[in-house]
Design an enzyme around this catalytic site. Structure first.
Site, mmCIF file in Angstrom:
data_model
loop_
_atom_site.group_PDB
_atom_site.id
_atom_site.type_symbol
_atom_site.label_atom_id
_atom_site.label_comp_id
_atom_site.label_asym_id
_atom_site.label_seq_id
_atom_site.Cartn_x
_atom_site.Cartn_y
_atom_site.Cartn_z
ATOM 1 N N GLY A 84 -10.517 20.342 -17.279
ATOM 2 C CA GLY A 84 -9.883 20.267 -15.962
ATOM 3 C C GLY A 84 -8.568 19.508 -15.957
ATOM 4 O O GLY A 84 -7.633 19.859 -15.245
ATOM 5 N N CYS B 284 -20.107 -22.208 -32.843
ATOM 6 C CA CYS B 284 -20.678 -23.022 -33.908
ATOM 7 C C CYS B 284 -19.599 -23.991 -34.384
ATOM 8 O O CYS B 284 -18.723 -24.361 -33.600
ATOM 9 C CB CYS B 284 -21.199 -22.149 -35.047
ATOM 10 S SG CYS B 284 -19.908 -21.209 -35.879
ATOM 11 N N CYS C 196 -18.891 14.991 -14.361
ATOM 12 C CA CYS C 196 -18.532 15.911 -13.294
ATOM 13 C C CYS C 196 -19.668 16.878 -12.962
ATOM 14 O O CYS C 196 -19.740 17.429 -11.873
ATOM 15 C CB CYS C 196 -17.233 16.655 -13.594
ATOM 16 S SG CYS C 196 -17.370 17.899 -14.860
ATOM 17 N N LYS D 71 -12.337 26.554 -26.329
ATOM 18 C CA LYS D 71 -11.280 26.146 -25.392
ATOM 19 C C LYS D 71 -9.940 25.879 -26.076
ATOM 20 O O LYS D 71 -8.887 26.292 -25.574
ATOM 21 C CB LYS D 71 -11.709 24.907 -24.605
ATOM 22 C CG LYS D 71 -12.815 25.187 -23.610
ATOM 23 C CD LYS D 71 -13.173 23.953 -22.799
ATOM 24 C CE LYS D 71 -14.345 24.272 -21.872
ATOM 25 N NZ LYS D 71 -14.783 23.099 -21.115
ATOM 26 N N ASP E 298 -13.919 13.773 -21.052
ATOM 27 C CA ASP E 298 -14.729 13.512 -19.861
ATOM 28 C C ASP E 298 -15.933 12.618 -20.105
ATOM 29 O O ASP E 298 -16.870 12.621 -19.324
ATOM 30 C CB ASP E 298 -15.160 14.839 -19.207
ATOM 31 C CG ASP E 298 -16.055 15.644 -20.136
ATOM 32 O OD1 ASP E 298 -16.289 15.198 -21.281
ATOM 33 O OD2 ASP E 298 -16.517 16.716 -19.719
ATOM 34 N N ASP F 298 -10.557 20.435 -28.820
ATOM 35 C CA ASP F 298 -11.721 20.668 -27.955
ATOM 36 C C ASP F 298 -12.717 21.562 -28.681
ATOM 37 O O ASP F 298 -12.395 22.675 -29.071
ATOM 38 C CB ASP F 298 -11.306 21.302 -26.616
ATOM 39 C CG ASP F 298 -12.348 21.034 -25.524
ATOM 40 O OD1 ASP F 298 -13.560 21.086 -25.855
ATOM 41 O OD2 ASP F 298 -11.964 20.751 -24.374
ATOM 42 N N SER G 20 -18.797 28.246 -15.281
ATOM 43 C CA SER G 20 -18.651 27.147 -14.317
ATOM 44 C C SER G 20 -17.372 26.328 -14.547
ATOM 45 O O SER G 20 -17.033 25.451 -13.762
ATOM 46 C CB SER G 20 -19.871 26.226 -14.386
ATOM 47 O OG SER G 20 -19.900 25.587 -15.640
ATOM 48 N N ASN G 21 -16.662 26.589 -15.641
ATOM 49 C CA ASN G 21 -15.396 25.883 -15.925
ATOM 50 C C ASN G 21 -14.211 26.504 -15.181
ATOM 51 O O ASN G 21 -13.179 25.867 -14.985
ATOM 52 C CB ASN G 21 -15.047 25.929 -17.419
ATOM 53 C CG ASN G 21 -16.072 25.270 -18.322
ATOM 54 O OD1 ASN G 21 -16.239 25.681 -19.454
ATOM 55 N ND2 ASN G 21 -16.768 24.256 -17.834
ATOM 56 N N LEU G 22 -14.352 27.780 -14.810
ATOM 57 C CA LEU G 22 -13.170 28.543 -14.405
ATOM 58 C C LEU G 22 -12.541 28.080 -13.090
ATOM 59 O O LEU G 22 -11.348 28.290 -12.877
ATOM 60 C CB LEU G 22 -13.500 30.049 -14.330
ATOM 61 C CG LEU G 22 -13.965 30.679 -15.660
ATOM 62 C CD1 LEU G 22 -14.272 32.158 -15.461
ATOM 63 C CD2 LEU G 22 -12.932 30.505 -16.751
ATOM 64 N N GLN G 23 -13.314 27.420 -12.206
ATOM 65 C CA GLN G 23 -12.732 26.986 -10.926
ATOM 66 C C GLN G 23 -11.741 25.834 -11.106
ATOM 67 O O GLN G 23 -11.015 25.476 -10.187
ATOM 68 C CB GLN G 23 -13.816 26.625 -9.892
ATOM 69 C CG GLN G 23 -14.929 25.659 -10.318
ATOM 70 C CD GLN G 23 -14.572 24.212 -10.413
ATOM 71 O OE1 GLN G 23 -14.327 23.699 -11.501
ATOM 72 N NE2 GLN G 23 -14.548 23.510 -9.266
#
Lengths: 342, 79
Positions: free
Chosen positions: A33, A306, A179, A78, A122, A54, A61-64
């Protein structure tokens, strides 16, 4: 230079700055992201060479939010996929893709080949690894992170004091919410990734004002920002290859721990050793530390000392390695140093 | 605001308290103020964050002015 005319006519930019971009090598770790928008702006600005690390594959679910990728890319790596897209943006930028996750074994080798590192990962474990390697190799680091509608960006130039992530949070935070649980919106990551790209460009072209040793907190719901100065918290930290760290306190810092209700001071010398100290502490000689471990309060910060700092260092390692204590440090130079400074 | 000081919250902290800003009794030193904060918002004590006083990350004790800008900054890791 027709391609870059709109930026070279900017004040404090010109062909000179453009040449600096062309001559620079930037490593972007994480093509998610933050990485996707950051990479696009870095490549289109005319950076000469860019590395992308990467090991992850593209998921639906990564595309948004990971806007370099399209539906057709699902399942592809990626870094490799990002390289293909970025080549189209500016074919003259040399792009090296590393379809692997950065780890203790490969980090130094990969990072050493670049001038600037952009952390677009992340998780804290990777972020601290990148941070520590950048400290060791004196590589400027552009840090960026997101939490819902908020974000952080920081620039660590790694000059003289080598101020870094550990001067804010000395050890990797435990409560990190990823995330997957917290949620993330592409447009928010776009802002943060763009700020990271911008700070990278400012750093390379030597713009006077950048987030140098500062961390920017940005809330994009309220458009509230705070820019916080980071000062050296722990001037002396030894980073071990195991990823663990030893925090050496100087006398000034150690004095700050005396009579501090959040700190347990432990004298690991034998009972007969002199000089006696003039502050409150618990005495647990090093050879008996294991059997007396129950005397230590894990909720508190443990500060060991010490005679000259050798046994206390051993004790720090023991507490960290065998008993998983998180907040441990010791007085470098021991009571000898402490009394010599009085 | 007599003898009160406001503190800005970020990240999961504002979610936890359900406010972007909280007001607590003013104390003259950082450590006393920290104690007062935990007294009024005990749920913060288990949270990870650093204090910024007047745009500077602060760990050691210091004298606090009533006009001081205080913010609690948690770590973020999302990317």
């Amino acid at each position: 230079m027709q391609r870059f005319i709109r930026q070279t006519i900017l004040p404090n930019f010109g062909n000179e700055a453009q040449q600096k971009l062309l001559n620079s090598k930037v490593l972007v770790i994480g093509a998610g992201g933050l990485g996707c928008p950051c990479l696009q702006y870095l490549v289109s600005s005319g950076i000469g060479e860019i590395g992308i690390v990467d090991g992850d594959n593209i998921d639906i679910s990564n595309l948004q939010r990971q806007i370099l990728f399209t539906t057709n890319d699902i399942g592809k790596n990626k870094a490799a996929s990002a390289k293909d897209k970025l080549n189209d943006i500016h074919p003259s930028t040399k792009i090296n893709s590393f379809p692997i996750f950065i780890d203790e074994k490969n980090a130094s080798e990969i990072i050493s080949k670049y001038d600037v590192v952009v952390d677009c990962t992340d998780d804290f474990k990777t972020r601290y690894l990148i941070n520590d390697v950048c400290v060791e190799l004196s590589k400027p680091l552009i840090f960026g992170a997101n939490y819902q509608f908020e974000g952080q960006v920081a620039v660590f130039k790694m000059d003289d004091l080598k101020i870094n992530l550990r001067d804010i949070f000395p050890t990797p935070p435990k409560q990190a919410i990823r995330c997957e649980e917290a949620g993330a919106l592409g447009a928010v990551l776009g802002i943060l990734g763009s700020v990271q790209a911008l700070e990278t460009i400012k750093l390379i072209t030597k713009q006077e004002d950048c987030l140098h040793n500062e961390i920017l907190y940005l809330n994009v719901i309220k458009y509230e920002t705070v820019k916080i100065k980071i000062t050296k918290k722990m001037p002396d930290i030894r980073y071990l290859m195991s990823g663990k760290t030893i925090i050496n306190l100087n006398v000034e810092e150690f004095k700050g721990k005396i009579n501090n209700p959040l700190v347990q001071l432990i004298d690991v010398r034998n009972e007969t050793e002199l000089p006696k100290v003039d502050f409150e502490c618990i005495q647990i000689p090093l050879p008996t530390l294991k059997e007396n471990i129950h005397l230590l309060n894990k909720e508190k910060e443990i500060v060991l000392f010490c005679h000259v700092g050798i046994r206390s260092l051993e004790a720090v390692e023991l507490l960290q390695d065998e008993f998983d204590f998180q907040k441990v440090s010791h007085l470098k130079g021991g009571v000898v140093k402490y009394f010599s400074m009085k | 605001m007599d003898n009160k000081i406001s503190i800005k919250l970020f990240g999961n902290l504002s979610e936890l308290i359900n406010a972007h800003e909280i007001v607590i009794d003013f104390k003259t030193t950082f450590f006393e103020l920290k104690d007062e904060l935990y007294l009024q918002f005990p749920m913060l004590e288990k949270q990870e964050f650093v204090f910024a006083i007047n745009q500077k990350i602060t760990h050691e004790n210091s004298i606090i002015n009533q006009n001081a800008e205080i913010a609690l900054l948690p770590p973020f890791s999302g990317g």
